[in-house]
Design an enzyme around this catalytic site. Sequence first.
Site: not given
Ligand code: F6R
Length: 332
Positions: A217, A233, A325
Site C-alpha cells: 500500500e 516444506h 470500494k
Molecule cells: C487503507 C488500508 C486498507 C483498509 C481496508 C479496510 O489505508 O489500510 O487496508 O484498512 O480497506 O478499511 P477500514 O480499515 O476503513 O475498515
Amino acid sequence: MLGLVARLPDLLAEGQRLAGDAKVPTSYPRKVFVCGMGGSAISGDLLAAANPNERPPQILVVRSYHLPPYVAKDDLVVAVSYSGNTEETLSCFFEAVDRGCRLMAIASGGKLLEAARKHLVPSVTVPAGLPPRGALGYLFSATATLLDHAGAGGYHRDLEKLPGHLRRLAGDLQPSVPLAKNPAKALAAKLQGRTPIVYATPFLAPVARRWQTQLNENAKVLAWHALLPEMDHNELVGWANDNRRGSFGVVFLRDAREEPAMEARLRATVDLIGQGSVVGTFVATGENPMERLFHLLHLGDFVSVYLALLQGVDPTPVKVIDDLKGRLARAQ
Ligand code: F6R
C-alpha cells in the site's frame, strides 16, 4: 505518511486513553473474534500474539463477510473498521447482533458507529482523517484496552511501556538520519527494483503480514510473506528452479526467543535460497511479546515509506482500493 509512521508511539498511547472510559461488561469470554479487513484487521493478529496471559482466550481474526458458524452467544465479537464503512466488517457486526453475541465496535465514524449506537453496543471512537493503516496505533491499543475491560486482556502493563520502547529503538529510523546510519533507509535502497519477500518465524506472522501489506500500500509494489518452518516444506522448492532469483529481495524477521532449532534451519534455508537474494535479517528485541512484535513492525513501516519515496511514489493514497470500494458501492 512518513510523519504518521513516526507518530506510532504517540497514537498507541492515545488509543489507550480513548478506550479507557469505555463501558464494557466484564466477563471472561471463551473466545474473541476480531472482525475487520486490511489495516483494521491486523490489530487482531497482533493482539493474539501479544496476549500476556498464561491462559489467554482464543483470539481469532475474521477477514470475511461472515462469522464462522461456531461463533455463539458466549463469544465476544469486536468489529474494527477505521472508516466504519467496510462492508465485510458491517456484515459480521450484524450477524453478531442476530446471534446475540457479546459485541464491541471501534471506528472513527461511519455506519459501524451508527449501528453500534442503535444496538447499544459499547464502542470507541478514534480520531478521523487518517489512512486506516496509519491508524494502527489507535486501533491496536483501543482494542487491547477494551479486551482488558472485558476480562480477556491483561495488556495494560505492556501497553504502558510500549511507546517508550519504540521511541528508544526508532531513533535511527527517523528521516533526519542519513542512509549510512539508518537501517530502514538502507534496506529500502536494497529493495529498490526487487520484489520483496518477507520470511518470518511463526510468532512474527502478524509482523510479516504487516510488512507485506505496508509494502503493497505504501510503496505500491507486489510483495509476499511466508513463515518458517512451513515454507521449507513447499515454497523453498520454488527457489530451486526459478531463474528470477535475482529479482527478489528476501528479508528474514527473527525473534530473540525463537527455538534453538531455528538457527540451523535458517542457515540451511539461506544457503538453498542463495545468499545473493537475501537483503536483510532483523531480530526482534524487547522485554515482552508486544515490544518484540512492534519493534520489527515499526521498522517495516519505515522501510515501506522510504521505498515509496525512493521510487518517487506518494505513499499515502491507495486509489485502486478506493476505486474498488466505489465500484462495489455502485453495484449494490
Ligand atoms: C487503507 C488500508 C486498507 C483498509 C481496508 C479496510 O489505508 O489500510 O487496508 O484498512 O480497506 O478499511 P477500514 O480499515 O476503513 O475498515
